[in-house]
Design an enzyme around this catalytic site. Structure first.
Site, mmCIF file in Angstrom:
data_model
loop_
_atom_site.group_PDB
_atom_site.id
_atom_site.type_symbol
_atom_site.label_atom_id
_atom_site.label_comp_id
_atom_site.label_asym_id
_atom_site.label_seq_id
_atom_site.Cartn_x
_atom_site.Cartn_y
_atom_site.Cartn_z
ATOM 1 N N ASN A 1 0.873 -1.164 0.000
ATOM 2 C CA ASN A 1 0.000 0.000 0.000
ATOM 3 C C ASN A 1 0.920 1.226 0.000
ATOM 4 O OD1 ASN A 1 -1.791 2.039 0.504
ATOM 5 N ND2 ASN A 1 -2.749 1.075 2.290
ATOM 6 N N ARG B 1 -2.642 -2.021 -3.395
ATOM 7 C CA ARG B 1 -3.873 -1.285 -3.139
ATOM 8 C C ARG B 1 -3.894 -0.076 -4.068
ATOM 9 N NH1 ARG B 1 -5.473 2.947 1.368
ATOM 10 N NH2 ARG B 1 -7.701 2.931 0.997
ATOM 11 N N HIS C 1 -13.267 2.458 0.588
ATOM 12 C CA HIS C 1 -13.161 1.364 1.575
ATOM 13 C C HIS C 1 -13.737 0.063 1.037
ATOM 14 C CE1 HIS C 1 -13.583 4.722 4.818
ATOM 15 N NE2 HIS C 1 -12.304 4.447 4.638
ATOM 16 N N ARG D 1 -13.409 14.841 8.692
ATOM 17 C CA ARG D 1 -14.362 15.139 7.597
ATOM 18 C C ARG D 1 -15.786 15.042 8.155
ATOM 19 N NH1 ARG D 1 -12.307 10.480 3.829
ATOM 20 N NH2 ARG D 1 -10.670 10.177 5.369
ATOM 21 N N GLU E 1 -7.857 -5.580 5.398
ATOM 22 C CA GLU E 1 -7.782 -5.197 3.985
ATOM 23 C C GLU E 1 -6.595 -5.857 3.291
ATOM 24 O OE1 GLU E 1 -8.700 -1.144 5.614
ATOM 25 O OE2 GLU E 1 -9.141 -0.768 3.512
#
Ligand code: AMP
Length: 398
Positions: free
Chosen positions: A7, A94, A183, A242, A385
């Site tokens: 990643n 990823r 996601h 956020r 993940e």
């Protein structure tokens, strides 16, 4: 078969090596502050049952040097991971944005690289470093197949009525302005784990990923039918920094009132909102601690955070036409009994009811926290993940 999962961020590279026979992690690590004098290499070896942590600080100029360090760690005899590079049969990457082009995991060739590059306009902060990771991994591990696993791919099964915005058509036609969702790898992982756990592929599911970023997905029979994030990761739930859904008119209003530039608005929405905007703190643990001390702002922030989740549970139950299970995952979802309880409170009429004693218990692995007699199973499933990227990579190279 041994696989490397990567990643790559703008100044960091996360990596893990899996032995796919038994999903075993041989090493997992992180190289941070690439390009600085004080780059940091951290990794954990998981040989012979004992955890072995290593941390080194040294300058690492660029991503290529970082990947060469990774290769060095893997080849180091003491670490007992591989004896020669050829043992790494594939590298799974990823990639944040796959646009509408990538509905599935893809074996990387020049055309795929070009498309990932083109999609940078939709994910300017993420796709370029992801692509850089691919380019240097191809140089450092030339014998391995390179595979791209897209964060958006799981959501590509959404129908147009869920992903289109009601704005002039030309924005979709010319620039691909629509909801893509993020996601996806985590939502896909917990969806598959739920199917295994409940022994059924035919489930109406809501998956709730609550980490630093937060998103939910409505899933029917293993396929995503809606998700809370949109063209960008700013939509939907309240997150660390956020704020999620907002009346777009607020931005016009603030822009005029304070004469804000687009990049100033960008900063407010991405870095200064969410839990941070309401409390000054972006880490859920700190906000929960503040609330325990009776802080009114922290209580309000948690109310806004969990109310939004509840609102989407209701909305997704409606579009799914019923519900078999709800899954909480990621940092907050796996660890905060308070957030899970508050998000599901008052939803007994939908068949959702959490058992406080099960919810409060700390445990590893998959667990059920709903009351036994309930229709809807409420589950906590640790996300993984990297393992999902490894599984996707394994299945495509086989
Ligand atoms: P992730 O992005 O999945 O690593 O999740 C990060 C978020 O999980 C941060 O907001 C953390 O505060 C939160 N988190 C981690 N551990 C806990 C915990 N024990 N209780 C509440 N939140 C937690």
């Amino acid at each position: 078969m041994k696989l490397l999962v990567i990643n790559a961020g703008s100044s960091s590279v996360k990596f893990q090596v899996f032995e796919m026979i038994n999903d075993l992690v041989l090493v997992s690590g992180l190289i941070e502050k690439i390009g600085e004098e004080t780059s940091e290499i951290k990794f954990e070896l998981e040989n012979s049952g004992k955890n072995n942590s290593v941390r080194v600080v040294e300058p690492i100029k660029n991503h290529k040097e970082a990947l060469q360090k990774v290769a060095g760690i893997l080849l180091d005899k003491e670490n007992q991971i591989i004896e020669k590079k050829e043992e790494i049969k594939a590298v799974g990457h990823r990639v944040v944005h796959g646009g509408e082009k990538f509905k599935e995991t893809a074996i990387i060739n020049d055309e795929v690289k070009e498309m990932i590059n083109e999609l940078s306009s939709l994910a300017p902060l993420h796709n370029p470093p992801n692509l850089q990771g691919i380019v240097v991994a191809t140089e450092v591990f030339p014998q391995a197949k390179q595979v791209a696993v897209f964060d958006t791919a799981f959501h590509q099964t959404m129908p147009a009525k869920a992903y289109r915005y009601a704005i002039p058509n030309k924005f979709y036609e010319e620039f691909g302005v629509r909801a893509y969702g993020m996601h996806g790898t985590s939502h896909r992982y917990v969806t598959k784990e739920t199917a295994k756990f409940l022994k059924s592929d035919k489930l109406k599911l809501i998956t709730i990923h609550l980490g630093n970023g937060c998103s939910m997905a409505a899933v029917r029979d293993g396929k995503c039918v809606d998700t809370t994030m949109g063209l960008t990761p700013l939509a939907g739930l309240v997150m660390g920094t956020r704020g999620g859904d907002i009346d777009p008119g607020v931005l016009i209003h603030l822009g005029k009132k304070y004469n804000l530039s687009v990049s100033e608005i960008d900063k407010i929405l991405n870095k200064e909102s969410g839990l941070k905007g309401l409390t000054g703190l972006n880490d859920m643990r700190d906000v929960l601690e503040l609330k325990e001390k009776g802080d009114v702002k922290a209580k309000l922030a948690l109310d806004v955070y969990t109310y939004r989740i509840k609102k989407y549970i209701g909305s997704y139950a409606a579009i799914l036409g019923g519900l078999d299970a709800i899954v909480f995952t990621a940092g907050v979802g796996e660890n905060s009994a308070y957030v899970r309880e508050a998000s599901c409170e008052g939803l007994e009429f939908l068949g959702i009811s959490i058992d406080p004693s099960k919810n409060d218990k700390r445990a590893k692995g998959i667990r059920v926290i709903s009351e036994d007699e309930n229709r809807v199973k409420v589950l906590v499933i640790p996300t993984n993940e990297e393992l999902e990227i490894a599984r996707q990579t394994f299945s495509i190279v086989q």
